[in-house]
Write a protein that holds these residues in place. Sequence first.
Motif, PDB file in Angstrom:
ATOM      1  N   ALA A 113       0.837  -1.202   0.000  1.00 11.45           N
ATOM      2  CA  ALA A 113       0.000   0.000   0.000  1.00 11.45           C
ATOM      3  C   ALA A 113       0.875   1.258   0.000  1.00 11.45           C
ATOM      4  CB  ALA A 113      -0.930  -0.005   1.204  1.00 11.45           C
ATOM      5  N   ALA A 114       1.934   1.247   0.792  1.00 15.87           N
ATOM      6  CA  ALA A 114       2.841   2.398   0.822  1.00 15.87           C
ATOM      7  C   ALA A 114       3.500   2.605  -0.538  1.00 15.87           C
ATOM      8  CB  ALA A 114       3.906   2.188   1.898  1.00 15.87           C
ATOM      9  N   ALA A 115       3.891   1.503  -1.179  1.00 16.29           N
ATOM     10  CA  ALA A 115       4.518   1.599  -2.503  1.00 16.29           C
ATOM     11  C   ALA A 115       3.531   2.153  -3.525  1.00 16.29           C
ATOM     12  CB  ALA A 115       5.010   0.221  -2.940  1.00 16.29           C
ATOM     13  N   GLN A 116       2.287   1.710  -3.468  1.00 19.53           N
ATOM     14  CA  GLN A 116       1.309   2.152  -4.454  1.00 19.53           C
ATOM     15  C   GLN A 116       0.936   3.625  -4.264  1.00 19.53           C
ATOM     16  OE1 GLN A 116      -2.112  -0.090  -6.478  1.00 19.53           O
ATOM     17  NE2 GLN A 116      -3.041   0.728  -4.624  1.00 19.53           N
ATOM     18  N   ILE A 117       0.838   4.075  -3.036  1.00 16.30           N
ATOM     19  CA  ILE A 117       0.532   5.484  -2.775  1.00 16.30           C
ATOM     20  C   ILE A 117       1.572   6.388  -3.440  1.00 16.30           C
ATOM     21  CG2 ILE A 117       0.509   7.248  -0.960  1.00 16.30           C
ATOM     22  CD1 ILE A 117      -0.857   5.108   0.845  1.00 16.30           C
ATOM     23  N   VAL A 168      -4.516  -5.224  -2.586  1.00 13.39           N
ATOM     24  CA  VAL A 168      -4.124  -3.816  -2.553  1.00 13.39           C
ATOM     25  C   VAL A 168      -4.324  -3.132  -3.906  1.00 13.39           C
ATOM     26  CG1 VAL A 168      -2.138  -2.255  -2.329  1.00 13.39           C
ATOM     27  CG2 VAL A 168      -2.500  -4.062  -0.643  1.00 13.39           C
ATOM     28  N   THR A 169      -3.964  -3.808  -4.987  1.00 10.07           N
ATOM     29  CA  THR A 169      -3.981  -3.172  -6.304  1.00 10.07           C
ATOM     30  C   THR A 169      -5.237  -3.453  -7.111  1.00 10.07           C
ATOM     31  OG1 THR A 169      -2.885  -5.043  -7.400  1.00 10.07           O
ATOM     32  CG2 THR A 169      -1.472  -3.340  -6.414  1.00 10.07           C
ATOM     33  N   TYR A 217       3.918   1.163 -14.146  1.00 15.31           N
ATOM     34  CA  TYR A 217       5.119   1.612 -13.451  1.00 15.31           C
ATOM     35  C   TYR A 217       5.724   0.452 -12.689  1.00 15.31           C
ATOM     36  CZ  TYR A 217       1.138   2.209 -10.211  1.00 15.31           C
ATOM     37  OH  TYR A 217      -0.030   2.038  -9.504  1.00 15.31           O
ATOM     38  N   ARG A 218       6.922   0.677 -12.135  1.00 15.80           N
ATOM     39  CA  ARG A 218       7.479  -0.272 -11.173  1.00 15.80           C
ATOM     40  C   ARG A 218       6.803  -0.022  -9.840  1.00 15.80           C
ATOM     41  NH1 ARG A 218      13.230  -2.788 -11.217  1.00 15.80           N
ATOM     42  NH2 ARG A 218      11.988  -3.797 -12.846  1.00 15.80           N
ATOM     43  N   LEU A 219       6.097  -1.009  -9.364  1.00 19.23           N
ATOM     44  CA  LEU A 219       5.370  -0.883  -8.100  1.00 19.23           C
ATOM     45  C   LEU A 219       6.275  -1.146  -6.903  1.00 19.23           C
ATOM     46  CD1 LEU A 219       2.720  -0.609  -6.481  1.00 19.23           C
ATOM     47  CD2 LEU A 219       2.361  -3.062  -6.862  1.00 19.23           C
ATOM     48  N   VAL A 220       7.160  -2.117  -7.020  1.00 21.32           N
ATOM     49  CA  VAL A 220       8.061  -2.455  -5.911  1.00 21.32           C
ATOM     50  C   VAL A 220       9.480  -2.562  -6.444  1.00 21.32           C
ATOM     51  CG1 VAL A 220       8.732  -4.250  -4.262  1.00 21.32           C
ATOM     52  CG2 VAL A 220       6.325  -3.621  -4.504  1.00 21.32           C
TER      53      VAL A 220
END
Length: 387
Positions: free
Chosen positions: A80-84, A140-141, A95-98
């Motif tokens: 969730a932090a990465a997606q925000i 999450v996504t 995009y690169r999510l992680v």
Amino acid sequence: MPKAEARAIRHGFPWVYANEMVLDRRTKALEPGSLAVLEDAQRTALGVVAVNPLSKIAARVLDASPGAVIDEAWFEKRLAAAQIHRALLYDAPFYRLVHAEADGLPGVVIDRFGEVAVIQPNAAWAERHLPALVAALVRVTGVGTVLKNAAGRARALEGLDAESGVLAGAAPKGPVSVRMNGATYMADLTGGQKTGLFYDQRESHAFVQRLAKGARVLDVFSHVGGFGLAALAGGAEHALAVDGSAPALALAREGAEASGVAERFETREGDAFAVLQALGGEGARFEVVICDPPAFAPSRQALDAGLRAYERVARLAAPLVAESGYLVLCSCSHAVDLAAFRAASARGIGKAGRRGPLVWEGRAGPDHPVLPQLAETGYLKALAFRL
């Protein structure tokens, strides 16, 4: 573990090498990817780590809290932090999510292509916890399909197999179209290189696009058309894409058709060094030349040979640049730092009898964050010279 290494872990360094920790008989018998609490010499807990006795990286720090539970909820919080962060940067979910350690998921790479996510679980702990990771990713996504890409050197170093597959949903039929910088790229998510497309050069594509208005462009090691298609979308007169992969060039031509620039786009299949030499012999000249090769120095053992290869690229490419034109050189080698790459590039340009200032330095986009304590996360380097 020794005092100095323990201090580094407390300050955010994410790895413990095998020669930095006590590996007794019980520890060596642990299954790769097992979880444990790391302690310093005074038995003070430093956090939860994933252990792999088969790897030079014997432990990867997952959480600074020794009481952390690595479950679906834990994965959800990291994802969730990465997606925000990415949602603030991009209008569409491409995009690169992680980006591994920099996003708190050591050894894990996840690229998002709309409704499809491609995971590279390049560490044993991620492979063991793949079901929880996939469940959290879908929650999450909201993606409908999750693919696993198991290609690459990193998995072999962890003792993992090279078996890719579908982890959720159904694999897309044919390539997926991705819109970036006004161009359309075709990404093969099941049979292409890495996860199917290199998002890391998005910012560099945009910079070259500004240089290439009205220009003749040479894009060497082009993969699916990266720099060339971006340049054409920005108003370049013509682009020649060179790559050794026929399937990649076929996707590049599809991208050119989808972008509406096919009449200004040309491809040439062959070994990049040989094509550069041939173009020199033909007297070809371009206002913008870009060389974005694969990693010539994937490890420190390959550093010297890699730097010689980067120098050779610069030496062969520089004569093809028209007067007051631009040469853009890139490196994705973890083992080559910016200073060494800059020096090798300058040597190659000089040996070609060309001169000119360095006008720009680039790196991967903000969806590829860098962990300050780990230089390897800042692997991508791009240099633009005006010759």
